[in-house]
Write a protein that holds these residues in place. Structure first.
Motif, PDB file in Angstrom:
ATOM      1  N   GLU A   1      15.792 -60.902-148.462  1.00  0.00           N
ATOM      2  CA  GLU A   1      14.430 -61.187-148.034  1.00  0.00           C
ATOM      3  C   GLU A   1      13.671 -59.875-147.859  1.00  0.00           C
ATOM      4  O   GLU A   1      14.268 -58.798-147.827  1.00  0.00           O
ATOM      5  N   PHE A   2      12.360 -59.986-147.705  1.00  0.00           N
ATOM      6  CA  PHE A   2      11.593 -58.865-147.182  1.00  0.00           C
ATOM      7  C   PHE A   2      11.749 -58.847-145.662  1.00  0.00           C
ATOM      8  O   PHE A   2      11.893 -59.902-145.038  1.00  0.00           O
ATOM      9  N   PRO A   3      11.701 -57.665-145.043  1.00  0.00           N
ATOM     10  CA  PRO A   3      11.597 -57.640-143.585  1.00  0.00           C
ATOM     11  C   PRO A   3      10.392 -58.484-143.154  1.00  0.00           C
ATOM     12  O   PRO A   3       9.356 -58.489-143.830  1.00  0.00           O
ATOM     13  N   ALA A   4      10.542 -59.189-142.059  1.00  0.00           N
ATOM     14  CA  ALA A   4       9.474 -60.097-141.625  1.00  0.00           C
ATOM     15  C   ALA A   4       9.666 -60.431-140.161  1.00  0.00           C
ATOM     16  O   ALA A   4      10.721 -60.154-139.572  1.00  0.00           O
ATOM     17  N   GLY A   5       8.647 -61.026-139.582  1.00  0.00           N
ATOM     18  CA  GLY A   5       8.766 -61.443-138.189  1.00  0.00           C
ATOM     19  C   GLY A   5       7.501 -62.099-137.694  1.00  0.00           C
ATOM     20  O   GLY A   5       6.508 -62.207-138.431  1.00  0.00           O
ATOM     21  N   LEU A   6       7.534 -62.532-136.460  1.00  0.00           N
ATOM     22  CA  LEU A   6       6.390 -63.208-135.861  1.00  0.00           C
ATOM     23  C   LEU A   6       5.326 -62.207-135.432  1.00  0.00           C
ATOM     24  O   LEU A   6       5.629 -61.070-135.061  1.00  0.00           O
ATOM     25  N   VAL A   7       4.075 -62.641-135.509  1.00  0.00           N
ATOM     26  CA  VAL A   7       2.955 -61.836-135.016  1.00  0.00           C
ATOM     27  C   VAL A   7       2.783 -62.126-133.536  1.00  0.00           C
ATOM     28  O   VAL A   7       2.563 -63.271-133.141  1.00  0.00           O
ATOM     29  N   ASP A   8       2.912 -61.105-132.702  1.00  0.00           N
ATOM     30  CA  ASP A   8       2.758 -61.292-131.257  1.00  0.00           C
ATOM     31  C   ASP A   8       1.290 -61.459-130.886  1.00  0.00           C
ATOM     32  O   ASP A   8       0.389 -61.026-131.616  1.00  0.00           O
ATOM     33  N   GLU A   9       1.055 -62.083-129.762  1.00  0.00           N
ATOM     34  CA  GLU A   9      -0.312 -62.267-129.265  1.00  0.00           C
ATOM     35  C   GLU A   9      -0.994 -60.913-129.121  1.00  0.00           C
ATOM     36  O   GLU A   9      -0.438 -59.975-128.541  1.00  0.00           O
ATOM     37  N   GLY A  10      -2.200 -60.800-129.668  1.00  0.00           N
ATOM     38  CA  GLY A  10      -2.963 -59.565-129.573  1.00  0.00           C
ATOM     39  C   GLY A  10      -2.716 -58.583-130.694  1.00  0.00           C
ATOM     40  O   GLY A  10      -3.405 -57.567-130.794  1.00  0.00           O
ATOM     41  N   GLU A  11      -1.722 -58.863-131.563  1.00  0.00           N
ATOM     42  CA  GLU A  11      -1.442 -57.978-132.694  1.00  0.00           C
ATOM     43  C   GLU A  11      -2.243 -58.386-133.917  1.00  0.00           C
ATOM     44  O   GLU A  11      -2.528 -59.568-134.127  1.00  0.00           O
ATOM     45  N   ASN A  12      -2.581 -57.401-134.777  1.00  0.00           N
ATOM     46  CA  ASN A  12      -3.054 -57.734-136.111  1.00  0.00           C
ATOM     47  C   ASN A  12      -1.878 -57.628-137.072  1.00  0.00           C
ATOM     48  O   ASN A  12      -0.766 -57.255-136.689  1.00  0.00           O
ATOM     49  N   TYR A  13      -2.117 -57.953-138.358  1.00  0.00           N
ATOM     50  CA  TYR A  13      -1.019 -57.982-139.334  1.00  0.00           C
ATOM     51  C   TYR A  13      -0.336 -56.619-139.438  1.00  0.00           C
ATOM     52  O   TYR A  13       0.890 -56.529-139.460  1.00  0.00           O
ATOM     53  N   HIS A  14      -1.149 -55.563-139.533  1.00  0.00           N
ATOM     54  CA  HIS A  14      -0.574 -54.231-139.722  1.00  0.00           C
ATOM     55  C   HIS A  14       0.276 -53.803-138.529  1.00  0.00           C
ATOM     56  O   HIS A  14       1.357 -53.240-138.694  1.00  0.00           O
ATOM     57  N   GLN A  15      -0.204 -54.067-137.336  1.00  0.00           N
ATOM     58  CA  GLN A  15       0.561 -53.709-136.135  1.00  0.00           C
ATOM     59  C   GLN A  15       1.889 -54.466-136.096  1.00  0.00           C
ATOM     60  O   GLN A  15       2.929 -53.895-135.768  1.00  0.00           O
TER      61      GLN A  15
END
Length: 205
Positions: free
Chosen positions: A86-100
């Motif tokens: 897979e590609f590295p991946a994960g959930l977007v935390d509250e307050g984060e944008n995609y890049h962060q």
């Protein structure tokens, strides 16, 4: 047009829950449809909000002085009882944008430092993953990675091997290994890109 008459949450888990949908088809037949979702409650389901807020981020990172390798992970997944690329991946935390989220997730899963690039919105906006089973959507981020591979950021339940794959290894993986669909498509792009112009497909007119 088909319609949803009632939605019932049937589990109460931290990261993923099941919802039962009482539905009526376009021909008037009633049925039951099951949906898995990252939503914490019925009101947060995308079928109610109609807002495609990304649940996760997928990281397409190139590595090496000439950007001749792709950062992949080989991860054990309970759903198939084995390993998959897979590609590295994960959930977007509250307050984060995609890049962060991409920077944080790549560091946690691989130990590498991610340097995202800006791309046209049509390449990075969230898209749905497996719409027949879930309302999950993910955004993709692109860029370069450097540093030293480390396992220090992995959680106890994560069984991950970091793979820096060149074109020869990518061909082997596509022919012989389990690969996630999104990762496979991007790997195919990489195989036929001009090595002097990484991420060429992002700039095609």
């Amino acid at each position: 047009m088909s319609k949803i008459e009632k939605v019932t949450k049937t589990t109460d888990n931290r990261f993923l829950n099941m919802y039962d949908l009482d539905v009526v088809t376009k021909t008037g037949h009633k049925g039951l449809y099951h949906v898995a979702s990252r939503a914490k409650d019925v009101s947060d389901l995308k079928l109610n909000t109609h807002v495609n807020k990304p649940d996760g981020v997928i990281i397409y990172a190139l590595y090496g002085e000439k950007r001749e390798q792709v950062v992949l992970i080989r991860q054990y997944r309970f759903s198939i009882g084995g390993y998959i690329y897979e590609f590295p991946a994960g959930l977007v935390d509250e307050g984060e944008n995609y890049h962060q989220a991409g920077v944080r997730e790549l560091k946690e899963e691989t130990g590498l430092t991610f340097h995202p690039i800006e791309v046209d919105e049509m390449y990075s906006r969230p898209y749905f993953t497996t719409i027949g089973m879930t309302d999950e959507s993910c955004a993709a981020v692109y860029g370069a990675a450097d540093g030293v591979i480390s396992r220090n950021g992995l959680e106890d339940g994560e069984e991950i091997e970091v793979v820096l794959a060149d074109r020869t290894e990518i061909r082997r993986i596509l022919k012989e290994e389990n690969v996630s669909l999104m990762c496979a498509y991007m790997m195919m792009h990489f195989l036929y890109e001009d090595p002097e112009k990484p991420f060429g497909f992002l700039h095609a007119e």
